[in-house]
Motif scaffolding. Structure first.
Motif, mmCIF file in Angstrom:
data_model
loop_
_atom_site.group_PDB
_atom_site.id
_atom_site.type_symbol
_atom_site.label_atom_id
_atom_site.label_comp_id
_atom_site.label_asym_id
_atom_site.label_seq_id
_atom_site.Cartn_x
_atom_site.Cartn_y
_atom_site.Cartn_z
ATOM 1 N N VAL A 1 -7.054 56.405 80.521
ATOM 2 C CA VAL A 1 -6.372 56.663 79.256
ATOM 3 C C VAL A 1 -5.149 55.755 79.158
ATOM 4 N N PHE A 2 -4.891 55.246 77.946
ATOM 5 C CA PHE A 2 -3.741 54.376 77.715
ATOM 6 C C PHE A 2 -2.974 54.840 76.487
ATOM 7 N N ALA A 3 -1.654 54.785 76.566
ATOM 8 C CA ALA A 3 -0.787 54.963 75.407
ATOM 9 C C ALA A 3 -0.220 53.581 75.106
ATOM 10 N N GLY A 4 -0.718 52.944 74.049
ATOM 11 C CA GLY A 4 -0.416 51.526 73.862
ATOM 12 C C GLY A 4 -1.053 50.763 75.003
ATOM 13 N N GLU A 5 -0.237 50.047 75.764
ATOM 14 C CA GLU A 5 -0.736 49.321 76.942
ATOM 15 C C GLU A 5 -0.397 50.029 78.241
ATOM 16 N N GLN A 6 0.257 51.197 78.143
ATOM 17 C CA GLN A 6 0.681 51.916 79.341
ATOM 18 C C GLN A 6 -0.413 52.878 79.825
#
Length: 232
Positions: free
Chosen positions: A146-151
């Motif tokens: 899972v990613f939030a943006g690129e994080q």
């Protein structure tokens, strides 16, 4: 290869009974009488699932579960708590510590194996091979990430399954019973309050990325995943 199940239980008779049931079910049991032995077994080979007694000498099972969830090597390993504590608050406390399910003593070998198989199916991500993006979150299904943006987002196995389902069904309201059917496979062993615990854990996971508001409570109805702020 046989699935390896680590049994962390200080009572020899119970540990031997559980190990026999696991062997008969076609899985490989590994014994540990306390946390120290469990850590040694994990260092040698990370198990596919951990059966963890609530009451252990030296360190409680709950404290060890929290430690396992903080460790990158074991954070995704499913945990079933073995406990004589049947009160609802105790069970919820275990779930909030990162436990995936619990079995209350005394239990039958048949019930235990059913729970093990149910949890392993649930956390394997069966039927979740696609990728999806919504509300600034992205799930890479094949990589199970899972990613939030690129994080990258560090997320537990049950929260991953819950997030995947909600993201692939945005804007729809699901009751606790419906979420139990979809996420837990309609298991008769899981209570509706379990959904609330995992929703809280999912929101806590998304909070550092300012995405926790995507998981919304619809009073009197259930939960939905939406990028639209709820009405006041």
């Amino acid at each position: 290869m046989l699935k390896q199940i680590l049994i962390v239980e200080d009572e020899t008779a119970i540990r031997d009974m559980v190990a026999m049931a696991i062997s008969r079910a076609g899985m490989s049991p590994v014994h540990a009488a306390d946390v120290r032995q469990a850590q040694s077994a994990i260092a040698e080979k990370v198990p596919d699932l951990i059966l963890l007694d609530w009451m252990l000498p030296g360190t409680s099972g709950i404290d060890f579960a929290r430690r396992l969830r903080r460790d990158e090597m074991t954070r995704d390993v499913p945990i079933i708590m073995l406990t004589a504590r049947g009160e609802e608050d105790d069970r919820v406390g275990g779930l909030e510590a990162g436990v995936d399910d619990y079995v209350v003593k005394p239990f039958s070998a048949r019930e235990l194996i059913a729970r093990i198989k149910s949890v392993m199916r649930r956390v394997s991500g069966e039927g979740q091979d696609g990728s999806v993006e919504f509300g600034g979150l992205r799930i890479d299904g094949p990589a199970h990430r899972v990613f939030a943006g690129e994080q990258p987002v560090s997320i537990g196995p049950t929260e991953y399954r819950l997030l995947y389902f909600l993201m692939t069904h945005p804007e729809r309201v699901y009751s606790r019973a419906q979420l139990l059917d979809h996420i837990w496979g309609g298991s008769t062993y899981v209570e509706e309050r379990t959904v609330d615990v995992h929703i809280r854990r999912l929101r806590k996971t998304l909070e550092p990325f300012q995405r926790e508001d995507l998981v919304q409570t619809v009073r009197g109805s259930g939960y939905r995943f939406s990028a639209t702020p709820p009405l006041p």
